[in-house]
Design a protein around this motif. Structure first.
Motif, mmCIF file in Angstrom:
data_model
loop_
_atom_site.group_PDB
_atom_site.id
_atom_site.type_symbol
_atom_site.label_atom_id
_atom_site.label_comp_id
_atom_site.label_asym_id
_atom_site.label_seq_id
_atom_site.Cartn_x
_atom_site.Cartn_y
_atom_site.Cartn_z
ATOM 1 N N LEU A 139 85.857 -13.158 25.394
ATOM 2 C CA LEU A 139 86.889 -14.116 25.796
ATOM 3 C C LEU A 139 87.211 -15.082 24.670
ATOM 4 C CD1 LEU A 139 85.826 -14.923 29.475
ATOM 5 C CD2 LEU A 139 87.731 -13.496 28.699
ATOM 6 N N VAL A 140 86.187 -15.489 23.919
ATOM 7 C CA VAL A 140 86.413 -16.364 22.767
ATOM 8 C C VAL A 140 87.316 -15.671 21.754
ATOM 9 C CG1 VAL A 140 85.308 -17.469 20.773
ATOM 10 C CG2 VAL A 140 84.283 -17.681 23.049
ATOM 11 N N ILE A 141 87.044 -14.403 21.494
ATOM 12 C CA ILE A 141 87.861 -13.630 20.558
ATOM 13 C C ILE A 141 89.300 -13.546 21.053
ATOM 14 C CG2 ILE A 141 88.269 -11.320 19.609
ATOM 15 C CD1 ILE A 141 85.241 -10.939 19.518
ATOM 16 N N VAL A 142 89.482 -13.257 22.332
ATOM 17 C CA VAL A 142 90.820 -13.122 22.911
ATOM 18 C C VAL A 142 91.613 -14.419 22.752
ATOM 19 C CG1 VAL A 142 92.096 -12.848 25.069
ATOM 20 C CG2 VAL A 142 90.197 -11.314 24.540
ATOM 21 N N VAL A 143 90.959 -15.556 22.956
ATOM 22 C CA VAL A 143 91.637 -16.852 22.888
ATOM 23 C C VAL A 143 92.029 -17.207 21.454
ATOM 24 C CG1 VAL A 143 91.281 -19.323 23.170
ATOM 25 C CG2 VAL A 143 90.623 -17.769 25.006
ATOM 26 N N TYR A 144 91.173 -16.890 20.498
ATOM 27 C CA TYR A 144 91.395 -17.329 19.122
ATOM 28 C C TYR A 144 92.133 -16.326 18.245
ATOM 29 C CZ TYR A 144 88.434 -21.534 19.219
ATOM 30 O OH TYR A 144 87.913 -22.788 19.470
ATOM 31 N N ILE A 145 92.095 -15.045 18.562
ATOM 32 C CA ILE A 145 92.481 -14.044 17.569
ATOM 33 C C ILE A 145 93.970 -14.082 17.205
ATOM 34 C CG2 ILE A 145 92.925 -12.117 19.152
ATOM 35 C CD1 ILE A 145 91.255 -10.446 17.000
ATOM 36 N N PHE A 146 94.848 -14.333 18.155
ATOM 37 C CA PHE A 146 96.268 -14.376 17.807
ATOM 38 C C PHE A 146 96.652 -15.666 17.087
ATOM 39 C CE2 PHE A 146 96.421 -10.900 20.905
ATOM 40 C CZ PHE A 146 97.182 -9.985 20.190
ATOM 41 N N PRO A 147 96.123 -16.834 17.476
ATOM 42 C CA PRO A 147 96.347 -18.008 16.624
ATOM 43 C C PRO A 147 95.830 -17.812 15.201
ATOM 44 C CG PRO A 147 95.589 -18.705 18.781
ATOM 45 C CD PRO A 147 95.480 -17.201 18.753
ATOM 46 N N LEU A 148 94.654 -17.180 15.075
ATOM 47 C CA LEU A 148 94.121 -16.874 13.741
ATOM 48 C C LEU A 148 95.043 -15.930 12.990
ATOM 49 C CD1 LEU A 148 90.285 -16.351 14.309
ATOM 50 C CD2 LEU A 148 91.291 -17.823 12.575
ATOM 51 N N LEU A 185 83.114 -16.920 15.135
ATOM 52 C CA LEU A 185 82.491 -17.978 14.345
ATOM 53 C C LEU A 185 83.106 -19.341 14.660
ATOM 54 C CD1 LEU A 185 80.442 -18.631 12.113
ATOM 55 C CD2 LEU A 185 82.268 -18.244 10.436
ATOM 56 N N ILE A 186 84.423 -19.409 14.662
ATOM 57 C CA ILE A 186 85.086 -20.687 14.962
ATOM 58 C C ILE A 186 84.803 -21.111 16.395
ATOM 59 C CG2 ILE A 186 87.325 -21.831 15.204
ATOM 60 C CD1 ILE A 186 88.329 -20.108 12.896
ATOM 61 N N GLY A 187 84.810 -20.140 17.306
ATOM 62 C CA GLY A 187 84.526 -20.463 18.698
ATOM 63 C C GLY A 187 83.151 -21.069 18.891
ATOM 64 N N PHE A 241 97.312 -22.910 23.686
ATOM 65 C CA PHE A 241 96.275 -22.333 22.826
ATOM 66 C C PHE A 241 96.610 -22.541 21.349
ATOM 67 C CE2 PHE A 241 94.885 -18.996 26.188
ATOM 68 C CZ PHE A 241 94.162 -19.978 26.845
ATOM 69 N N MET A 242 97.882 -22.326 20.973
ATOM 70 C CA MET A 242 98.258 -22.490 19.573
ATOM 71 C C MET A 242 98.206 -23.946 19.171
ATOM 72 S SD MET A 242 99.103 -20.525 17.008
ATOM 73 C CE MET A 242 98.513 -21.420 15.578
ATOM 74 N N PHE A 243 98.584 -24.849 20.069
ATOM 75 C CA PHE A 243 98.533 -26.282 19.766
ATOM 76 C C PHE A 243 97.115 -26.726 19.449
ATOM 77 C CE2 PHE A 243 97.865 -30.668 21.197
ATOM 78 C CZ PHE A 243 98.787 -31.333 20.403
ATOM 79 N N ILE A 244 96.167 -26.343 20.299
ATOM 80 C CA ILE A 244 94.775 -26.745 20.101
ATOM 81 C C ILE A 244 94.176 -26.049 18.890
ATOM 82 C CG2 ILE A 244 92.460 -26.745 21.131
ATOM 83 C CD1 ILE A 244 93.857 -26.902 23.882
ATOM 84 N N ALA A 245 94.423 -24.732 18.766
ATOM 85 C CA ALA A 245 93.878 -23.974 17.644
ATOM 86 C C ALA A 245 94.450 -24.458 16.319
ATOM 87 C CB ALA A 245 94.161 -22.492 17.828
ATOM 88 N N HIS A 246 95.733 -24.786 16.295
ATOM 89 C CA HIS A 246 96.377 -25.245 15.059
ATOM 90 C C HIS A 246 95.742 -26.528 14.551
ATOM 91 C CE1 HIS A 246 99.774 -27.091 12.713
ATOM 92 N NE2 HIS A 246 99.711 -25.902 12.179
ATOM 93 N N ARG A 247 95.467 -27.450 15.444
ATOM 94 C CA ARG A 247 94.801 -28.699 15.048
ATOM 95 C C ARG A 247 93.402 -28.409 14.501
ATOM 96 N NH1 ARG A 247 96.796 -33.494 17.189
ATOM 97 N NH2 ARG A 247 94.697 -34.328 17.424
ATOM 98 N N CYS A 248 92.716 -27.459 15.118
ATOM 99 C CA CYS A 248 91.390 -27.061 14.641
ATOM 100 C C CYS A 248 91.490 -26.442 13.239
ATOM 101 C CB CYS A 248 90.771 -26.073 15.622
ATOM 102 S SG CYS A 248 89.199 -25.361 15.077
ATOM 103 N N PHE A 249 92.434 -25.566 13.031
ATOM 104 C CA PHE A 249 92.597 -24.894 11.742
ATOM 105 C C PHE A 249 92.906 -25.900 10.631
ATOM 106 C CE2 PHE A 249 94.258 -20.944 14.178
ATOM 107 C CZ PHE A 249 92.966 -20.661 14.592
ATOM 108 N N LEU A 250 93.739 -26.897 10.948
ATOM 109 C CA LEU A 250 94.078 -27.913 9.950
ATOM 110 C C LEU A 250 92.842 -28.693 9.515
ATOM 111 C CD1 LEU A 250 97.476 -29.327 11.309
ATOM 112 C CD2 LEU A 250 97.094 -27.685 9.447
#
Length: 203
Positions: free
Chosen positions: A122-131, A148-150, A190-199
């Motif tokens: 599930l972690v992979i599913v949530v993060y993989i497309f934003p990544l 890893l990020i999850g 998901f992209m909003f939260i992941a994008h802030r994390c990536f930055l």
């Protein structure tokens, strides 16, 4: 001046709502156009790519053109991601059902291990497309980086889970929204939260 400001905000809000609905419609159209099996992954990548551009400030981009270009360009590679995710999900479900039906200790242990693997999935599913739309990585690294990020960002992961739960609640409460926002709302949060994390990771 104040009325103009209020009207501008209302207009901007209505425009954003329409764009999100349009994005959801494009996802449905191109998913069906790809025969669902071969359409959902490139459609999802195209959707996340557009949401990322919105977050970067490109709010006036031609949505249909960018969606189609991304869908076409990433069709093969994203289908690789999609088929792996689908196969892994199917194996996890079958494996859990098989061992959960048995009462011996070994089967019970395998059932719990499968549940843990399911959480990682599930972690992979949530993060993989934003990544995928944010970073240029070797194919297999999208999976390892998602896990890893999850794990390294548990608060971000929890925030994405909570945001996803809120979206599910809203859609179940107002099911009439599902045809218009059933997928795009997930991409947005998901992209909003992941994008802030990536930055933060890039600093």
């Amino acid at each position: 001046m104040r009325e103009n400001g209020v009207m501008a905000m209302i207009y901007g809000g209505c425009e954003a709502v329409m764009k999100i609905a349009l994005l959801n419609g494009l996802w449905l159209l191109f998913t069906v156009g790809g025969g669902i099996v071969f359409g959902w992954a490139p459609s999802t990548a195209a959707m996340f790519a557009i949401v990322r551009k919105w977050l970067l400030g490109y709010t006036d981009l031609p949505i249909l053109t960018i969606f189609y270009q991304t869908y076409k360009k990433e069709f093969i590679k994203t289908n690789g991601l999609g088929l792996i995710l689908a196969a892994a999900g199917y194996i996890l479900i079958v494996n859990y059902q098989f061992f959960h039906a048995r009462a011996d200790l070994f089967s019970i242990m395998i059932s719990y291990v499968t549940l843990l693997a399911g959480l990682a999935y599930l972690v992979i599913v949530v993060y993989i497309f934003p990544l995928y739309v944010h970073f240029q990585l070797p194919f297999v690294r999208y999976f390892s980086q998602a896990v890893l990020i999850g794990l390294l960002r548990p608060l971000t992961t929890a925030g994405m889970a909570a945001a996803g739960a809120v979206v599910v609640y809203v859609l179940l409460t107002l099911p009439g929204l599902i045809p218009f926002y059933g997928v795009s709302l997930f991409a947005l949060v998901f992209m909003f939260i992941a994008h802030r994390c990536f930055l933060r990771l890039e600093v």
